[in-house]
Design a protein around this motif. Structure first.
Motif, PDB file in Angstrom:
ATOM      1  N   GLY A 116     -15.301 -20.155 -17.315  1.00 33.37           N
ATOM      2  CA  GLY A 116     -16.015 -20.168 -18.597  1.00 33.37           C
ATOM      3  C   GLY A 116     -16.254 -21.571 -19.125  1.00 33.37           C
ATOM      4  N   LEU A 117     -15.247 -22.432 -19.030  1.00 30.85           N
ATOM      5  CA  LEU A 117     -15.434 -23.796 -19.556  1.00 30.85           C
ATOM      6  C   LEU A 117     -16.367 -24.598 -18.652  1.00 30.85           C
ATOM      7  CD1 LEU A 117     -11.967 -24.786 -21.080  1.00 30.85           C
ATOM      8  CD2 LEU A 117     -14.003 -23.890 -22.195  1.00 30.85           C
ATOM      9  N   ARG A 118     -16.420 -24.237 -17.384  1.00 33.76           N
ATOM     10  CA  ARG A 118     -17.409 -24.890 -16.517  1.00 33.76           C
ATOM     11  C   ARG A 118     -18.817 -24.443 -16.935  1.00 33.76           C
ATOM     12  NH1 ARG A 118     -16.741 -22.527 -12.085  1.00 33.76           N
ATOM     13  NH2 ARG A 118     -15.008 -23.701 -11.261  1.00 33.76           N
ATOM     14  N   ALA A 119     -18.955 -23.143 -17.183  1.00 37.02           N
ATOM     15  CA  ALA A 119     -20.264 -22.627 -17.627  1.00 37.02           C
ATOM     16  C   ALA A 119     -20.687 -23.296 -18.937  1.00 37.02           C
ATOM     17  CB  ALA A 119     -20.186 -21.110 -17.800  1.00 37.02           C
ATOM     18  N   ALA A 120     -19.716 -23.593 -19.803  1.00 33.57           N
ATOM     19  CA  ALA A 120     -20.005 -24.225 -21.097  1.00 33.57           C
ATOM     20  C   ALA A 120     -20.211 -25.735 -20.964  1.00 33.57           C
ATOM     21  CB  ALA A 120     -18.874 -23.948 -22.077  1.00 33.57           C
ATOM     22  N   ARG A 121     -20.037 -26.256 -19.762  1.00 32.98           N
ATOM     23  CA  ARG A 121     -20.198 -27.693 -19.476  1.00 32.98           C
ATOM     24  C   ARG A 121     -19.448 -28.548 -20.502  1.00 32.98           C
ATOM     25  NH1 ARG A 121     -25.927 -26.512 -19.335  1.00 32.98           N
ATOM     26  NH2 ARG A 121     -26.210 -28.178 -20.852  1.00 32.98           N
ATOM     27  N   LEU A 122     -18.186 -28.240 -20.655  1.00 26.85           N
ATOM     28  CA  LEU A 122     -17.353 -28.978 -21.604  1.00 26.85           C
ATOM     29  C   LEU A 122     -17.229 -30.435 -21.171  1.00 26.85           C
ATOM     30  CD1 LEU A 122     -15.397 -28.641 -24.087  1.00 26.85           C
ATOM     31  CD2 LEU A 122     -13.560 -28.549 -22.399  1.00 26.85           C
ATOM     32  N   ASP A 123     -17.525 -31.348 -22.095  1.00 28.33           N
ATOM     33  CA  ASP A 123     -17.428 -32.789 -21.825  1.00 28.33           C
ATOM     34  C   ASP A 123     -16.271 -33.391 -22.622  1.00 28.33           C
ATOM     35  OD1 ASP A 123     -19.437 -33.394 -19.995  1.00 28.33           O
ATOM     36  OD2 ASP A 123     -20.978 -33.485 -21.557  1.00 28.33           O
ATOM     37  N   PRO A 124     -15.691 -34.503 -22.139  1.00 27.84           N
ATOM     38  CA  PRO A 124     -14.671 -35.185 -22.939  1.00 27.84           C
ATOM     39  C   PRO A 124     -15.235 -35.542 -24.320  1.00 27.84           C
ATOM     40  CG  PRO A 124     -14.745 -36.101 -20.736  1.00 27.84           C
ATOM     41  CD  PRO A 124     -15.905 -35.144 -20.845  1.00 27.84           C
ATOM     42  N   GLY A 218     -25.838 -28.212 -28.010  1.00 25.98           N
ATOM     43  CA  GLY A 218     -24.603 -27.425 -27.937  1.00 25.98           C
ATOM     44  C   GLY A 218     -24.713 -26.296 -26.921  1.00 25.98           C
ATOM     45  N   ARG A 219     -23.563 -25.798 -26.494  1.00 28.72           N
ATOM     46  CA  ARG A 219     -23.500 -24.714 -25.509  1.00 28.72           C
ATOM     47  C   ARG A 219     -22.660 -23.572 -26.050  1.00 28.72           C
ATOM     48  NH1 ARG A 219     -22.586 -29.870 -25.032  1.00 28.72           N
ATOM     49  NH2 ARG A 219     -20.697 -29.680 -23.778  1.00 28.72           N
ATOM     50  N   LEU A 220     -23.211 -22.381 -25.941  1.00 34.48           N
ATOM     51  CA  LEU A 220     -22.456 -21.180 -26.309  1.00 34.48           C
ATOM     52  C   LEU A 220     -22.093 -20.437 -25.039  1.00 34.48           C
ATOM     53  CD1 LEU A 220     -21.436 -18.784 -28.035  1.00 34.48           C
ATOM     54  CD2 LEU A 220     -23.818 -18.009 -28.200  1.00 34.48           C
ATOM     55  N   CYS A 221     -20.812 -20.166 -24.843  1.00 39.66           N
ATOM     56  CA  CYS A 221     -20.379 -19.350 -23.710  1.00 39.66           C
ATOM     57  C   CYS A 221     -19.948 -17.980 -24.229  1.00 39.66           C
ATOM     58  CB  CYS A 221     -19.228 -20.019 -22.959  1.00 39.66           C
ATOM     59  SG  CYS A 221     -18.636 -18.994 -21.595  1.00 39.66           S
ATOM     60  N   LEU A 222     -20.676 -16.951 -23.815  1.00 42.91           N
ATOM     61  CA  LEU A 222     -20.313 -15.575 -24.169  1.00 42.91           C
ATOM     62  C   LEU A 222     -19.217 -15.139 -23.196  1.00 42.91           C
ATOM     63  CD1 LEU A 222     -23.934 -14.249 -24.747  1.00 42.91           C
ATOM     64  CD2 LEU A 222     -22.309 -15.080 -26.465  1.00 42.91           C
ATOM     65  N   PHE A 223     -18.000 -15.495 -23.558  1.00 39.95           N
ATOM     66  CA  PHE A 223     -16.861 -15.289 -22.648  1.00 39.95           C
ATOM     67  C   PHE A 223     -16.481 -13.822 -22.583  1.00 39.95           C
ATOM     68  CE2 PHE A 223     -12.394 -15.139 -21.569  1.00 39.95           C
ATOM     69  CZ  PHE A 223     -12.309 -16.028 -20.517  1.00 39.95           C
ATOM     70  N   LEU A 245     -30.429 -25.825 -27.289  1.00 37.84           N
ATOM     71  CA  LEU A 245     -29.126 -25.218 -27.025  1.00 37.84           C
ATOM     72  C   LEU A 245     -29.106 -24.498 -25.680  1.00 37.84           C
ATOM     73  CD1 LEU A 245     -28.499 -23.637 -30.563  1.00 37.84           C
ATOM     74  CD2 LEU A 245     -27.939 -25.949 -29.761  1.00 37.84           C
ATOM     75  N   CYS A 246     -27.934 -24.231 -25.215  1.00 36.63           N
ATOM     76  CA  CYS A 246     -27.746 -23.445 -23.994  1.00 36.63           C
ATOM     77  C   CYS A 246     -26.849 -22.264 -24.320  1.00 36.63           C
ATOM     78  CB  CYS A 246     -27.118 -24.324 -22.909  1.00 36.63           C
ATOM     79  SG  CYS A 246     -26.571 -23.383 -21.477  1.00 36.63           S
ATOM     80  N   VAL A 247     -27.322 -21.071 -24.013  1.00 39.35           N
ATOM     81  CA  VAL A 247     -26.496 -19.865 -24.178  1.00 39.35           C
ATOM     82  C   VAL A 247     -26.188 -19.339 -22.792  1.00 39.35           C
ATOM     83  CG1 VAL A 247     -26.383 -17.536 -25.124  1.00 39.35           C
ATOM     84  CG2 VAL A 247     -27.589 -19.334 -26.391  1.00 39.35           C
ATOM     85  N   THR A 248     -24.911 -19.261 -22.469  1.00 35.30           N
ATOM     86  CA  THR A 248     -24.537 -18.869 -21.122  1.00 35.30           C
ATOM     87  C   THR A 248     -23.415 -17.831 -21.170  1.00 35.30           C
ATOM     88  OG1 THR A 248     -23.866 -19.720 -18.955  1.00 35.30           O
ATOM     89  CG2 THR A 248     -22.847 -20.740 -20.859  1.00 35.30           C
ATOM     90  N   GLY A 249     -23.100 -17.301 -20.020  1.00 34.16           N
ATOM     91  CA  GLY A 249     -22.019 -16.325 -19.920  1.00 34.16           C
ATOM     92  C   GLY A 249     -21.405 -16.409 -18.544  1.00 34.16           C
TER      93      GLY A 249
END
Ligand SMILES: [Zn+2]
Length: 310
Positions: A116-124, A218-223, A245-249
Motif C-alpha cells: 500500500g505505501l508503495r502504491a501511495a509512493r510515499l516519499d521522505p 498528493g496521493r490517496l491509497c484506498l487501502f 492528484l493520484c487515487v490508487t488502491g
C-alpha cells in the motif's frame, strides 16, 4: 462464520486462517528448502503460475489465485497442507531463529502495508493522514514513520485505538465525532493538505473526504475495500484534476512484499508485537474469535504447541 469474500462460493465451508507461520512436520520427497523442524512463514496467495501477473511475481493479483483461509483450508487448525506451487512461487520462507512465531505471523498484514505505501509512493518528508486506527491503520502509521514520513496523523472513532496511535508515534489524532477532519487537517497544514492519505477503514464517506484533504500532487491509497453492496462513492474529480492528484488502491501483498515484511520484523525496527493485543491457544478458538470480533483489542493471535510428526 459469515464471509463475503468474492472467492468464496455460496454455501462453501472452509477452515479460516490467512495469516500464519508454522513448523514443518512433514515434507515431500523433492522439498529441499525446508526440512522437518524448519519454521516457515507462508505468503498465502497462490497464483496460477502461468499468467502475466504471476510472471511478474504478483501472485496476489493473479485472476485465478487461490488463498489459504479464503478458498482453501487455512491455518486455524493444527496442520496446514502447503501445495508444491506455493514452494515453487517462493511463498514459503524460512524464519530467522531469533524471531518469535507471534511476531512473524504479522508478516502477512504487514506485506499488505508494504504494498500500500508503495502504491501511495510515499516519499521522505511527506505528511500522511491515516483513516482508521485498527491493526492495519496502525501498521500503516508504523511503516510510514519508519519510511521517513515527516508527520503521520490518525483519525478514528475509538479512543483507545487513538491512544495506541499516539503511543506509536502519531503526530496527532482526531475523533471525527469531536471535530471536522477537514478543519483539523487545514489547521495542521496551514491549508496545504497532506501528501498522502490512506483509508484503512471500510467507510464510503472517508474516501470522498480524503480526496479533499490532499495537497497538490498528493496521493490517496484506498487501502481498505468497501462491502460489495456499498453504494457508489462520490468523488470530487476537479480536485484530482486541478491539484494533479493520484487515487490508487491495492489488495494483499506479493510473496516479495511478504519477504520485505519479514525482513522488517526480523530487523526489530518495526515492533509488530505492539499491535498484538491477545494471544490464545488454538483450543480457545471460540474466545479468540469473540475477542477479535468485539473490536476491543487489536490483532488476536492463536498458537498451537509445536506438534510432533503426525
Ligand atoms: Zn496467475
Amino acid at each position: 462464520m459469515a464471509c463475503g469474500h468474492r472467492k468464496l462460493r455460496p454455501g462453501q465451508t472452509i477452515t479460516l486462517g490467512h495469516e500464519f507461520v508454522g513448523t514443518v512436520v512433514q515434507a515431500g520427497a523433492r522439498v529441499t528448502l525446508c526440512g522437518v523442524g524448519t519454521r516457515v512463514g507462508v505468503a498465502p496467495n497462490i497464483g496460477c503460475g502461468r499468467c502475466e501477473l504471476c510472471g511478474r511475481g504478483l501472485m496476489n493479483m493473479c485472476p485465478e489465485y487461490s488463498a489459504f483461509g479464503i478458498d482453501r483450508d487455512g491455518s486455524h487448525a493444527e496442520y496446514v497442507a502447503i501445495p508444491a506451487a506455493a514452494l515453487a512461487q517462493g511463498s514459503v520462507i524460512p524464519l530467522a531463529p531469533h524471531v518469535s512465531a507471534v511476531d512473524a505471523s504479522l508478516a502477512e498484514p504487514l506485506s499488505c502495508v508494504v504494498n500500500g505505501l508503495r502504491a501511495a509512493r510515499l516519499d521522505p518528508g511527506d505528511t500522511v493522514l491515516v483513516y482508521g486506527a485498527g491493526p492495519m491503520g496502525l501498521l500503516n502509521l508504523m511503516l510510514a514513520l519508519l519510511s521517513s514520513a515527516a508527520r503521520v496523523w490518525v483519525v478514528d472513532r475509538n479512543e483507545a485505538r487513538l491512544e495506541q496511535a499516539r503511543q506509536l508515534g502519531a503526530a496527532g489524532v482526531l475523533n471525527p465525532d469531536a471535530g471536522s477532519v477537514q478543519e483539523w487537517i487545514g489547521r495542521l497544514t496551514r491549508g496545504r493538505g497532506v501528501d498522502v492519505a490512506i483509508t484503512a477503514a471500510p467507510v464510503r464517506e472517508i474516501q470522498t473526504e480524503a480526496v479533499q484533504l490532499l495537497a497538490p500532487f498528493g496521493r490517496l491509497c484506498l487501502f481498505a475495500g468497501l462491502p460489495n453492496d456499498a453504494a457508489p462513492v462520490e468523488l470530487h474529480t476537479n480536485a484530482i484534476h486541478y491539484r494533479n492528484l493520484c487515487v490508487t488502491g491495492m489488495t494483499g501483498g506479493s510473496p516479495q512484499d511478504y519477504r520485505t515484511a519479514l525482513k522488517l520484523i526480523e530487523s526489530g525496527r518495526l515492533d509488530v508485537r505492539r499491535i498484538v493485543s491477545h494471544v490464545f491457544p488454538l483450543e480457545e478458538v471460540g474466545r479468540a474469535y469473540a475477542t477479535a470480533m468485539s473490536g476491543t483489542g487489536l490483532k488476536v493471535v492463536m498458537t498451537a504447541e509445536t506438534p510432533r510428526h503426525p
